[in-house]
Design an enzyme around this catalytic site. Sequence first.
Site, short mmCIF file in Angstrom:
data_model
loop_
_atom_site.label_atom_id
_atom_site.label_comp_id
_atom_site.label_asym_id
_atom_site.label_seq_id
_atom_site.Cartn_x
_atom_site.Cartn_y
_atom_site.Cartn_z
N THR A 1 0.83 -1.20 0.00
CA THR A 1 0.00 0.00 0.00
C THR A 1 0.87 1.26 0.00
O THR A 1 0.37 2.36 0.15
CB THR A 1 -0.92 0.01 1.24
OG1 THR A 1 -0.09 -0.24 2.39
CG2 THR A 1 -1.97 -1.06 1.16
N LEU B 1 5.34 3.56 -3.93
CA LEU B 1 5.87 2.94 -5.14
C LEU B 1 4.90 1.90 -5.68
O LEU B 1 4.66 1.82 -6.89
CB LEU B 1 7.22 2.29 -4.80
CG LEU B 1 8.02 1.81 -6.00
CD1 LEU B 1 8.52 3.00 -6.82
CD2 LEU B 1 9.21 0.97 -5.56
N TYR C 1 14.83 -4.84 5.75
CA TYR C 1 15.24 -5.96 4.89
C TYR C 1 15.62 -7.21 5.67
O TYR C 1 15.14 -8.30 5.38
CB TYR C 1 16.46 -5.56 4.04
CG TYR C 1 16.15 -4.75 2.81
CD1 TYR C 1 14.85 -4.32 2.54
CD2 TYR C 1 17.15 -4.42 1.90
CE1 TYR C 1 14.57 -3.57 1.43
CE2 TYR C 1 16.87 -3.68 0.77
CZ TYR C 1 15.59 -3.26 0.53
OH TYR C 1 15.32 -2.52 -0.58
N HIS D 1 15.70 1.41 -11.30
CA HIS D 1 14.63 1.51 -12.30
C HIS D 1 15.08 2.21 -13.57
O HIS D 1 14.44 2.09 -14.60
CB HIS D 1 13.37 2.13 -11.70
CG HIS D 1 13.38 3.62 -11.57
ND1 HIS D 1 14.09 4.27 -10.60
CD2 HIS D 1 12.77 4.59 -12.30
CE1 HIS D 1 13.88 5.58 -10.73
NE2 HIS D 1 13.10 5.80 -11.75
N GLU E 1 15.45 17.72 -12.41
CA GLU E 1 14.08 17.63 -11.91
C GLU E 1 13.58 18.99 -11.43
O GLU E 1 14.36 19.80 -10.93
CB GLU E 1 14.02 16.64 -10.74
CG GLU E 1 14.45 15.25 -11.14
CD GLU E 1 14.19 14.26 -10.03
OE1 GLU E 1 13.12 13.65 -10.06
OE2 GLU E 1 15.04 14.12 -9.15
N ASP F 1 21.35 9.54 -4.00
CA ASP F 1 20.01 9.25 -4.48
C ASP F 1 20.00 8.94 -5.98
O ASP F 1 19.23 8.10 -6.44
CB ASP F 1 19.10 10.46 -4.19
CG ASP F 1 17.64 10.19 -4.53
OD1 ASP F 1 17.21 9.04 -4.36
OD2 ASP F 1 16.94 11.12 -4.97
N HIS G 1 21.61 5.49 -10.59
CA HIS G 1 21.06 5.64 -11.95
C HIS G 1 22.12 6.13 -12.95
O HIS G 1 22.34 5.53 -13.98
CB HIS G 1 19.90 6.63 -11.97
CG HIS G 1 18.81 6.33 -10.99
ND1 HIS G 1 18.45 5.06 -10.65
CD2 HIS G 1 17.99 7.14 -10.28
CE1 HIS G 1 17.45 5.09 -9.78
NE2 HIS G 1 17.16 6.35 -9.53
N ARG H 1 12.31 19.47 -16.14
CA ARG H 1 12.44 18.04 -15.87
C ARG H 1 12.85 17.37 -17.17
O ARG H 1 12.12 17.43 -18.16
CB ARG H 1 11.10 17.48 -15.39
CG ARG H 1 11.18 16.01 -15.09
CD ARG H 1 9.86 15.46 -14.62
NE ARG H 1 10.03 14.07 -14.20
CZ ARG H 1 9.02 13.26 -13.91
NH1 ARG H 1 7.79 13.70 -13.98
NH2 ARG H 1 9.24 12.02 -13.55
C1 BG6 Z 1 14.52 7.96 -7.67
C2 BG6 Z 1 15.02 9.00 -6.73
O1 BG6 Z 1 15.35 6.85 -7.59
O2 BG6 Z 1 14.54 8.47 -8.98
C3 BG6 Z 1 14.17 10.26 -6.84
O3 BG6 Z 1 14.95 8.51 -5.40
C4 BG6 Z 1 14.10 10.72 -8.26
O4 BG6 Z 1 14.70 11.29 -6.04
C5 BG6 Z 1 13.69 9.57 -9.18
O5 BG6 Z 1 13.14 11.74 -8.34
C6 BG6 Z 1 13.75 9.97 -10.63
O6 BG6 Z 1 13.14 8.97 -11.37
P1 BG6 Z 1 12.25 9.31 -12.63
O7 BG6 Z 1 11.84 7.97 -13.11
O8 BG6 Z 1 11.11 10.15 -12.17
O9 BG6 Z 1 13.15 10.04 -13.57
#
Ligand code: BG6
Length: 790
Positions: A34, A37, A149, A204, A243, A262, A267, A365
């Site tokens: 719930t 994410l 975890y 992701h 962003e 972060d 990423h 963004r």
């Molecule tokens: C997340 C971060 O991993 O990725 C966030 O914790 C960030 O801070 C986000 O906003 C960005 O992902 P996306 O898919 O919105 O570009």
Amino acid sequence: MLRTVLCVIFLLRALPASANESRGHISVVLLGATGDLAKKYLWQGLFQLYRDEVSNGHSFTFHGAALTAPEPGQKMMFEVLKNLACPPDEHPTRCAVLKDQFLKLSQYYQLRTAENYTVLNREIEKLLEQEELEEAGRIFYFSVPPFAYAEIAGHVNSSCRPRPGAWLRVVLEKPFGHDLESAQQLAAELRNFFKEEEMYRVDHYLGKQAVAHILPFRDQNRQFLDPIWNRHHVERVEIVLKETVDAKGRASFYEQYGVIRDVLQNHLTEVMMYLAMELPANISSTEDVLQHKLQTFKSLQGLEKTSAVIGQYQAYTSQVQEELQKAQNYFSMTPTFAGVLIHMDSLRWEGVPFILTSGKALDERVGYIRVLFKNRAYCTQSEALRDAERSQCKAKQIIFYIGHGELNSPAVLVSRNLFRPVMPEGSWREVTDRPQLHLFGQPLSDYYVYSPVKERDAYAMLISSIYHARKDFFITTENLLASWEFWTPLLDSISHQAPRLYPGGRENQHLLDFEMLGQELSFTLAEPAEFLHTSKQTPDDYQTIQTKFRNSSLVSAWPEELVSQLASDLEAVAARAVARSGKFHLAVSGGSSPVVLFQRLAKHHYGFPWKRTHLWLVDERCVPLTDPESNFCSLHDHLLKHVRVPYFNLHPMPVRLNRRLCVEEDQGPELYAEEIAALVTNASFDLVLLGVGADGHTASLFPRSSSGLGGDQAVVLTESPIKPHQRMSLSLPFINKARQVFILILGRGKHEIITLLSRVGNEPKKWPISGVRPSSGQLVWYMDYEALLG
Ligand code: BG6
């Protein structure tokens, strides 16, 4: 519930399966069912998985789990499931049927105690037995904070493992540690419960279509890229995630992590690896891809403090203060913006800068990876005569456009003067609309542009990869630790570095632009950075002494730090006053000390509520306001010229009336007092800012004169021993009515009077400053070290 599930499974088994008769049953357990994410992406991704795979021979059940009790939990979960949707190309009837089935196959569980896990396992087992289902495997998706975890992993391992022969896949969400040590610790803990092949660590970004296509693109275009994908041809690589949102509402997470942990450590680093790694012969081999990545990590040159520039949007600290209930004097050092310059020691990339950038509260963004090639051509032909598209004079670039921004969809762009790329037919299509749109300095018509035929959410793609056991889209332990090993020294070295403050959004203008100087990065506008760096607090460098002077608060530091602290405190007072009454009434002194404060406020306090601020004068010299001796003139030159205080909110002292200066009959003091009484509640300023003369005078109240030291008059005319002699001043009793009084004292020249004042009592006739004792307000002394210690 079990009956409904059984019913649906029974019906589904009656459907023709395109693959083998039955490939077994898969139980998906979503922990944190719930949470945000799950609401935003995971359930939708699971529904997509179900739609894609339901006719391929597997049967499924979905078990949403959280700490909430069964009844409210079930309700909350179904609120989320109700909103599941199919993409536009799905037939509505099929969509409705599948959604109905999906809902029936989904059940909520409270997973709090060991017993709860045993019950869950029993339910799964019961279902398998009753339906005589082969078990294919179980997916446990941990959409929970990492501190949970270890405990959950223990329960899953001891109570919920699948039957022998079936697989277990455990999906983990970041953050995976905070630095190398904590990541190692977490990895070791997890290793107690799961085998490496059972763990799927999500990043992701690897599920984003443009990112997922980097390796296939490099593979399919080897013939074009082989000669140019190297230091001889690539000028630089930019990997960017900008962003507009800020960290509001996430302070408890963000304050511990900041932008580098972060976004950059995971990423952007992963993306950089896809670009920079040597291409394995077989890009589908997970092991080969991993080994090539690890090789690339080894080639990264270590980062120095000077490899990065960091910033923090101005409202961040107050958001942290509010969300984490920190005191007003708490200042966060967490960067919300970073630019990092990375070099590699490899034959291919030596000397090529890789620039990684990300930030919150920026002007747009957008996410992209831009490979800019060197351009050796010099074109003698005029621009008008050049071949429009393929001119060798135009920039040459390849862009993997992750999303948002002007294009607002994932894309791959290749400059037409490079080559026409090979793209997989069926899944990517060429786009030719909006040819005039400019991206990276060129119209779209200068590029070959390709977009995915079907846009797919990153999580849907990752969930599908988990199902297919495609581990190349996930982060292995080795990969994770290699990344932390690379980032941790930089994080340590900047942990006490003050980030440059930026106002946020479009107002940032060029404040965050940075440039490369050899191996170093620095902000392009260097001056404000210097000023801020010395003035922002760091536990090590910034040591304000907070103690008492004449029984009132004392703040002491080196001058720039002191002024910075004063400016921040002043802004905090202003914000509180505006929150309380909609206005902020500030009375300021003249003289040289406040000038640095004015300059600081003008340059760095973008969030200051100037529009709500009324500016009054504590005292004035009897000269025209345009005279350089005038306090108002100085205020104007150093502050008012640079900030937007409404004209109506400015209240210079009326020293010039009827074309003459400070003549008693003109009743300037009375007029000023009336103006104050008309606008300021209880004639009590929110803040009065004073200075101290070497003789102990303050405002224009001088020793050995009783003018303004007592009585009812709010404003008085006085005589100074120094020119210009005639002055107008707030009186001592009036100053003492203020809600707050700050006294700013700078320089060695003040040390003597400070020493004296530290010993004497209340003798305003000798030292008017000693009479400043707000009757119900607060008094704070701001003194630099030279004034305090000599
Ligand atoms: C997340 C971060 O991993 O990725 C966030 O914790 C960030 O801070 C986000 O906003 C960005 O992902 P996306 O898919 O919105 O570009």
